[in-house]
Design a protein around this motif. Structure first.
Motif, PDB file in Angstrom:
ATOM      1  N   ALA A 142       0.827  -1.208   0.000  1.00  0.00           N
ATOM      2  CA  ALA A 142       0.000   0.000   0.000  1.00  0.00           C
ATOM      3  C   ALA A 142       0.861   1.259   0.000  1.00  0.00           C
ATOM      4  O   ALA A 142       0.569   2.230  -0.709  1.00  0.00           O
ATOM      5  CB  ALA A 142      -0.931  -0.008   1.216  1.00  0.00           C
ATOM      6  N   VAL A 143       1.932   1.253   0.759  1.00  0.00           N
ATOM      7  CA  VAL A 143       2.823   2.416   0.805  1.00  0.00           C
ATOM      8  C   VAL A 143       3.526   2.597  -0.540  1.00  0.00           C
ATOM      9  O   VAL A 143       3.650   3.726  -1.049  1.00  0.00           O
ATOM     10  CB  VAL A 143       3.853   2.258   1.938  1.00  0.00           C
ATOM     11  N   ARG A 144       3.967   1.504  -1.146  1.00  0.00           N
ATOM     12  CA  ARG A 144       4.668   1.609  -2.431  1.00  0.00           C
ATOM     13  C   ARG A 144       3.731   2.118  -3.530  1.00  0.00           C
ATOM     14  O   ARG A 144       4.140   2.911  -4.386  1.00  0.00           O
ATOM     15  CB  ARG A 144       5.256   0.253  -2.813  1.00  0.00           C
ATOM     16  N   GLU A 145       2.483   1.700  -3.505  1.00  0.00           N
ATOM     17  CA  GLU A 145       1.526   2.197  -4.502  1.00  0.00           C
ATOM     18  C   GLU A 145       1.308   3.700  -4.331  1.00  0.00           C
ATOM     19  O   GLU A 145       1.227   4.435  -5.324  1.00  0.00           O
ATOM     20  CB  GLU A 145       0.206   1.443  -4.360  1.00  0.00           C
ATOM     21  N   ALA A 146       1.222   4.163  -3.092  1.00  0.00           N
ATOM     22  CA  ALA A 146       1.079   5.600  -2.857  1.00  0.00           C
ATOM     23  C   ALA A 146       2.317   6.344  -3.345  1.00  0.00           C
ATOM     24  O   ALA A 146       2.217   7.427  -3.938  1.00  0.00           O
ATOM     25  CB  ALA A 146       0.847   5.865  -1.368  1.00  0.00           C
ATOM     26  N   GLY A 147       3.498   5.763  -3.121  1.00  0.00           N
ATOM     27  CA  GLY A 147       4.724   6.401  -3.594  1.00  0.00           C
ATOM     28  C   GLY A 147       4.783   6.495  -5.102  1.00  0.00           C
ATOM     29  O   GLY A 147       5.214   7.518  -5.654  1.00  0.00           O
ATOM     30  N   ARG A 148       4.345   5.444  -5.783  1.00  0.00           N
ATOM     31  CA  ARG A 148       4.332   5.488  -7.248  1.00  0.00           C
ATOM     32  C   ARG A 148       3.355   6.554  -7.755  1.00  0.00           C
ATOM     33  O   ARG A 148       3.642   7.252  -8.739  1.00  0.00           O
ATOM     34  CB  ARG A 148       3.969   4.112  -7.802  1.00  0.00           C
TER      35      ARG A 148
END
Length: 727
Positions: free
Chosen positions: A417-423
């Motif tokens: 979830a954090v990586r998707e927000a970062g992308r």
């Protein structure tokens, strides 16, 4: 909150751009903020005190209104009435104000026409509403001494409230005159009636005692509306009765124009302060009792723990210790440990009970944090910090690898979830960075608590100043009006409510941490220490404990380095040769460099690069000693001192590295235990009912996606991991 939200800019003290001004600077230039938000903040320090100034954009400021002749006439009339009422309180009649008087020898007899003055005389004590006095007859006020921190603070807040009510009431009178002159009296009256109705609703619903600082706003509002509202007048009366009962602060009158503030000379403020101090310690004792009753453990064991703590809490003589009596506090802690040591507890329960007590008692100096129980899931702790991490990533203040390291303790789903927000942020999308709303950010909470504590220290100093300084009535009437006192009271009121709300409802906090927040607030408000510091261990999550452990290593290293420099200079001073001032300064610089290297090594930097640098620094020290003319005997003593401290630094450094590795191993064990528990829960939810003819077989762990921890790691994890911290 999105990544596009921005906080006001921050500038060093006296380094803000010319177009940004404080309220005082705008006022001096004939301007007002005009309703704009704070554009920037200027911060600095003076004599160890933190300075904060809020700045506004001159380009958006508005000119201050120039009073019309009708307004000036209204002010003149109000001033005359105000002076007449003040004189009446001291036994003078309105006639006395215009009667010729004898000013005494050396003066010509003159007639005083107070009614011709358009401004009150600031050199005479005509308004004592904000000065603590006991009236001993006309013209003979006797100043009282306010006793204790809480009485002084109550007096300060009450004075600020009365002044604010008077100030805003004067503004209202001006608006009334303006409305009359503009022919808008009817429309203005309707809007005023609507505001009064809203204010009465708020007064009826608001608890003025919900926190110590909310009192100022509640009292100011009630006084402001009291001339036209029975409800507001009743609220003023209620607050006044409570102020007199709790702190001997006397609020005389419900009319903002005539209301005065004084001190009841018969009130025992010392006894009231002692009760507050005892209540602070009592609150910590109650927090310990409540927290221990919530620790997951077998019911018979928990019953014995609760019984032991209850006996300690209700023991004869309990409730008399104060935060300033260190001997009494130590005795109370020893009594509790004695009650708990007598219980036959298993080692895991014993460790958790002991740590909880020491943590809430603010004394973990003797606790090895690596042996403490796990009370917070590391992944849940990071959830609270994710908004700040993503915000920093959006502003390119943190690299992706750093975020990756921070979120590595989260579950696979949370990391994704954090990586998707970062992308999405990298793609330029607007992202709500609050992926898990309501989770506590311990870093922000600690910063807010530190600010609250600093504000409390400043408020105490302001209360002392007001109590101990003879202010002219004009200056006293400005206390709490558009000044730092008003800003600080409002800021502390908001912070208090926010911190209590976090203690009640923020997600991810352990029960002990919730009690710790409440206890710290009580400490701060009671003025436990002149320069209050938060507990050494504010939170019980793994990250906070590991950071404190690292800080302890650094403190030991700092002591070693400082001791070396001091001892080396003493050896040189005791030698036969006395270096010149220039050589002494050179030696101090070289010794400081060697001390810095010792600090680095003792902190855990024991690699070859630091060893090589240490050898170079030691050689440079020898050259400096020779250049300064230091005898060989003294140089040998210093060389021996350097080698001795180097060996000590190496030993400390190896210990620091070992502990750092143990923290990493501990984290790995905790995560393995957590993920294993989650996998078993998932399997139990998804498993189909088995046939009665099927033999039960052990699950083949080699087919699982998670790697099992070594046997020793699993054993340690079971010893440290507390049920209930799984997701």
């Amino acid at each position: 909150m999105t990544v596009h939200d921005r906080q006001p800019d921050t500038f060093p003290w006296r380094a803000a751009p010319a177009h940004l001004k404080t309220r005082r600077q705008l006022r001096a230039a004939g301007l007002s903020p005009g309703g704009q938000d704070v554009a920037a903040v200027m911060v600095g320090k003076r004599r160890g005190r933190r300075l904060i100034a809020y700045l506004f954009d001159v380009g958006r400021a508005r000119p201050k209104r120039t009073p019309s002749p009708a307004q000036l006439a209204a002010i003149e009339k109000a001033t005359r009435e105000h002076q007449a009422r003040a004189a009446a309180r001291r036994g003078y009649t309105r006639t006395d104000l215009t009667t010729p008087t004898d000013p005494g020898p050396g003066w010509d007899e003159t007639t005083t026409h107070q009614e011709e003055s358009t401004m009150s005389n600031t050199d005479t004590n005509t308004d004592t509403g904000t000065v603590p006095i006991v009236e001993g007859g006309p013209g003979a006020p006797t100043r009282l001494t306010l006793t204790g921190r809480e009485q002084r603070l109550a007096f300060l807040r009450t004075v600020a409230a009365v002044n604010q009510a008077k100030y805003h009431r004067e503004q209202l009178d001006q608006l009334v005159v303006e409305a009359e002159n503009a022919g808008r009296s009817e429309d203005f009256g309707r809007r005023l009636a609507q505001q009064l109705a809203e204010a009465e609703d708020q007064l009826a619903a608001e608890d003025p005692w919900r926190n110590p600082h909310a009192l100022t706003h509640a009292l100011a509002e009630a006084l402001y509306w009291s001339p036209g509202s029975d409800l507001a007048a009743a609220r003023v009366q209620q607050i006044g009765e409570q102020l007199a009962h709790r702190w001997g602060v006397v609020l005389d009158g419900v009319d903002p124009e005539t209301c005065t503030v004084g001190i009841d000379p018969a009130f025992d403020a010392a006894a009231a302060q002692l009760a507050v101090d005892r209540a602070v310690v009592r609150a910590r004792e109650r927090a310990i009792a409540e927290t221990l009753s919530q620790i997951p453990m077998p019911e018979p064991t928990q019953d014995r723990v609760v019984a032991a703590v209850t006996a300690w809490y209700d023991a004869e003589g309990a409730g008399t210790a104060t935060p300033h009596d260190s001997d009494a506090l130590a005795a109370r802690l020893e009594e509790l440990h004695g009650h708990l040591s007598a219980l036959d507890l298993a080692q895991p329960e014993r460790d958790q009970v002991r740590f909880t007590v020491d943590y809430l008692w603010r004394d973990v100096r003797q606790v090895d944090l690596l042996d403490t129980p796990v009370m917070v899931d590391p992944g849940q702790e990071v959830r609270g910090r994710v908004p700040q991490l993503l915000q920093a990533f959006a502003e390119q203040r943190i690299a992706p690898a750093e975020i990756g390291a921070e979120i590595s303790v989260m579950t696979v789903e949370d990391q994704q979830a954090v990586r998707e927000a970062g992308r999405a942020i990298r793609a330029g999308d607007e992202v709500d960075v609050r992926l898990w709303p309501g989770y506590a950010d311990r870093d922000q909470l600690r910063e807010q608590l530190e600010t609250y504590a600093r504000d409390a220290v400043e408020a105490g100093r302001e209360a002392d100043y007001l109590a101990e300084t003879e202010l002219a009535p004009f200056d006293a009437a400005l206390v709490g009006i558009n000044d730092d006192i008003e800003d600080r009271i409002e800021r502390m009121s908001v912070s208090h409510d926010q911190l209590l709300a976090a203690a009640e409802a923020a997600k991810g906090l352990a029960p002990a941490e919730r009690h710790q927040i409440r206890a710290v607030l009580a400490d701060v408000e009671a003025g436990v220490a002149e320069d209050y510091e938060l507990p050494e261990l504010m939170w019980v999550d793994e990250r906070s404990k590991a950071q404190l452990d690292t800080d302890r290593s650094h403190r030991q290293a700092a002591v070693l380095a400082e001791t070396f420099c001091r001892e080396a200079m003493q050896v040189i001073a005791d030698g036969k040769a006395q270096p010149s001032n220039a050589h002494t300064q050179t030696l101090e610089g070289v010794l400081s460099t060697v001390g810095d290297n010792l600090y680095s090594v003792a902190s855990g930097s024991v690699d070859d690069a630091h060893r090589t640098q240490f050898v170079k620094d030691r050689t440079e020290l020898g050259r400096a000693l020779t250049a300064a003319g230091v005898y060989d005997e003294t140089k040998a003593d210093i060389r021996e001192l350097v080698d001795t401290r180097a060996r000590q630094a190496g030993k400390l450094g190896r210990g620091a590295v070992e502990r750092e590795q143990r923290w990493k191993t501990r984290t790995t064990e905790i995560l393995a235990r957590r993920d294993d528990a989650r996998a078993q829960q998932h399997a139990a939810r998804t498993a189909r009912p088995r046939s009665t003819k099927t033999c039960a077989t052990r699950v083949d762990r080699s087919a699982q996606t998670t790697s099992p921890a070594p046997t020793g790691a699993r054993t340690a994890a079971r010893r440290h991991y507390t049920p209930g911290v799984e997701r």
